[in-house]
Write a protein that holds these residues in place. Structure first.
Motif, short mmCIF file in Angstrom:
data_model
loop_
_atom_site.label_atom_id
_atom_site.label_comp_id
_atom_site.label_asym_id
_atom_site.label_seq_id
_atom_site.Cartn_x
_atom_site.Cartn_y
_atom_site.Cartn_z
N ASN A 176 27.63 62.88 36.84
CA ASN A 176 28.46 63.35 37.94
C ASN A 176 27.83 64.53 38.68
O ASN A 176 28.08 64.71 39.88
CB ASN A 176 29.85 63.73 37.42
CG ASN A 176 30.66 62.53 37.01
OD1 ASN A 176 30.37 61.40 37.40
ND2 ASN A 176 31.69 62.75 36.20
N PHE A 177 27.02 65.32 37.98
CA PHE A 177 26.30 66.39 38.68
C PHE A 177 25.30 65.77 39.66
O PHE A 177 25.18 66.23 40.81
CB PHE A 177 25.58 67.30 37.70
CG PHE A 177 24.92 68.48 38.36
CD1 PHE A 177 25.66 69.59 38.74
CD2 PHE A 177 23.55 68.47 38.64
CE1 PHE A 177 25.05 70.67 39.38
CE2 PHE A 177 22.94 69.55 39.27
CZ PHE A 177 23.70 70.65 39.65
N VAL B 133 27.28 64.60 42.65
CA VAL B 133 27.79 65.62 43.57
C VAL B 133 26.66 66.27 44.35
O VAL B 133 26.84 66.67 45.51
CB VAL B 133 28.64 66.68 42.82
CG1 VAL B 133 27.79 67.73 42.11
CG2 VAL B 133 29.61 67.35 43.80
N ARG C 3 34.77 64.12 44.46
CA ARG C 3 33.51 64.71 44.93
C ARG C 3 33.52 64.88 46.44
O ARG C 3 33.09 65.92 46.97
CB ARG C 3 32.31 63.85 44.49
CG ARG C 3 32.04 63.92 42.99
CD ARG C 3 30.71 63.29 42.64
NE ARG C 3 30.69 61.85 42.79
CZ ARG C 3 31.01 60.98 41.84
NH1 ARG C 3 31.43 61.42 40.65
NH2 ARG C 3 30.92 59.68 42.06
N ASP D 13 29.46 64.55 32.69
CA ASP D 13 29.09 65.60 33.63
C ASP D 13 27.67 65.43 34.16
O ASP D 13 27.38 65.74 35.31
CB ASP D 13 29.19 66.98 32.96
CG ASP D 13 30.63 67.45 32.77
OD1 ASP D 13 31.53 66.88 33.40
OD2 ASP D 13 30.83 68.39 31.98
N VAL E 20 34.07 67.03 40.20
CA VAL E 20 33.05 66.00 40.42
C VAL E 20 33.35 64.70 39.69
O VAL E 20 32.50 63.81 39.63
CB VAL E 20 31.66 66.53 39.98
CG1 VAL E 20 31.34 67.85 40.68
CG2 VAL E 20 31.58 66.71 38.47
N GLU F 119 26.20 63.98 47.11
CA GLU F 119 27.30 64.11 48.08
C GLU F 119 27.12 65.37 48.93
O GLU F 119 27.37 65.34 50.15
CB GLU F 119 28.64 64.14 47.35
CG GLU F 119 29.85 64.12 48.28
CD GLU F 119 29.95 62.85 49.11
OE1 GLU F 119 30.45 62.96 50.26
OE2 GLU F 119 29.54 61.78 48.63
#
Length: 442
Positions: free
Chosen positions: A223-224, A227, A164, A220, A158, A230
């Motif tokens: 980025n979590f 994602v 991602r 993270d 991610v 996404e």
């Protein structure tokens, strides 16, 4: 005082009666807007990839009565490789394609009583799940990605917009489109199409420690969120082609420190159909004192301050912006057990122990100990937890009465439902699942 006592006794009577009968108790309906097309709360059960090796097959989900009471099954687990993509292989510790889609099932172990043919593209657990869905058309099945041992490379997957997109595309291609690898005559393009209705993200944990060796980064958390967005984007795009909605859920931790290190709660719930919360492992055999591992409320006299409970976990997410109708509470079908308990105060609760108890920790196995070798059931009605103790060995677990108490509490709070880890821990006749469904309402 007398009124409070009467209320407690009435509550216990209701719990026991509903647990025994498996019948709905009157409470406000919950669960609207959480990804379930039917009415009422969600009932999500994890079926583990490896449970067939101990004789618990997808067929048992049907014969036990679990399937007709569940709304969703999460299949655990799918792996993420060092290249940041979903994959399936046959490599010890990395994948079990044999269990997933290669193993041919004989008549006696098959959901529909029909043996797999040697040349059919899809066999294994995936094909049995497909048969289970055919028998129970309202049941949804999700692939759960990660878990404790397979969360190593989520952080890499991610890390960037490009990674991602590639990660999400690989997971949708493999599981939703069903383009399995061709292995020894099984699999191939489209072979698993229609098995999975969505994706469950089980990254343990963004931004904080999980299994040793997991990649962890400060970014993270953001980025979590990215994602999840996404996954929602790509699932919706493919869903538009297929004229259907694909589900997206996530398993989320109880520890407030882990929540704040890894999850922008309000943001991720905008794209999740629902989130399942850790409602167990609040204490365990890694600690030197016996304790509860899944209590509804923190027991009075608990030596751990602050402590975890189902109530504190749910409140932590609601306070951070999770919509209550999307909050699904985890319940355990397994126990935590200590042996070498040296104190008998509190019927063994909060006492020193020498280590982990021997034997299976499933509810099925531990409940069979009741009434043997001096084991007696003890419970804290207010705290909502139970345990058994024989003077030296202590097991904490959720029995039918506790399960119903939690289910009624979920309904009273207007939450989205309950999640089970894991279905193989139930009895042959599915007493825990029957109790959960009775408490939540059909």
């Amino acid at each position: 005082m007398r009124t409070r006592l009467l209320r407690r006794l009435t509550t216990l009577g209701t719990i026991v009666a509903v647990a025994a009968a498996g019948l709905p108790a009157s409470a406000a309906s919950a669960g609207s807007g959480n990804g379930h097309r039917g009415d009422g709360p969600l009932k999500v059960g994890y079926y583990t990839q490896w449970s067939n090796y101990s004789g618990f097959f997808v067929k048992n989900v049907d014969t036990s009565g679990q399937a007709r009471r569940l709304t969703h099954i999460n299949y655990a687990f799918g792996n993420v490789g060092p290249d940041g993509k979903c994959f399936i292989n046959n490599e010890p510790g990395q994948g079990d394609a044999w269990a997933d889609f290669q193993r041919g099932y004989p008549e006696a172990e098959s959901v529909d009583g029909k043996a797999d043919a040697w040349d059919q593209p899809l066999a294994g657990n995936f094909n049995q799940l497909r048969k289970l869905k055919a028998k129970h058309p309202d049941l949804k099945v999700l692939i759960s990605l990660g878990g404790w041992t397979w969360s190593n490379y989520f952080s890499d997957a991610v890390l960037t917009p490009e990674s991602r997109r590639a990660f999400v595309s690989s997971c949708i291609d493999l599981y939703i489109k069903g383009n399995l690898p061709a292995l020894d005559g099984r699999g191939g393009p489209g072979s698993a199409a229609g098995v999975f209705d969505g994706i469950d993200l089980d990254w343990e944990w963004p931004g904080s420690a999980g299994e040793p060796g997991n990649v962890i980064r400060p970014e993270d958390k953001q980025n979590f969120t990215a994602v999840v967005e996404e996954f929602r984007r790509q699932l919706d795009r493919y869903g538009k082609e297929k004229r259907r909605h694909y589900l997206l859920s996530a398993f989320l931790p109880a520890n407030p420190a882990a929540i704040d290190a890894g999850f922008e709660v309000r943001k991720i719930f905008k794209d999740l159909d629902y989130g399942t919360l850790q409602g167990y492992d609040y204490h365990g055999t890694w600690e030197p004192l016996t304790n509860q591992h899944s209590a509804l409320r923190v027991p009075r006299g608990n030596p751990t301050t602050p402590d975890f409970s189902v109530t504190s976990t749910v409140d932590a997410y609601l306070q951070r912006g999770a919509p209550r109708q999307k909050v699904v509470v985890g319940v355990p079908y397994y126990s935590q057990g200590w042996t070498g308990v040296t104190g008998t105060a509190n019927n063994g609760l909060f006492q020193p122990a020498t280590g982990a108890a021997a034997g299976s920790n499933t509810y099925r196995a531990v409940s069979a100990l009741v009434g043997t070798g001096g084991y007696r059931v003890h419970r804290d009605i207010w705290a909502g937890h139970a345990w058994i103790f024989d003077g030296s060995t202590f097991w904490t677990y959720d029995d039918p009465a506790v399960i119903v108490q939690k289910a009624l509490w979920v309904r009273s709070r207007g939450l989205g439902g309950a999640m089970i880890w894991s279905l193989d821990g139930d009895t042959e006749d599915g007493v825990l699942t029957r109790s959960l469904a009775g408490g939540l309402g059909r």
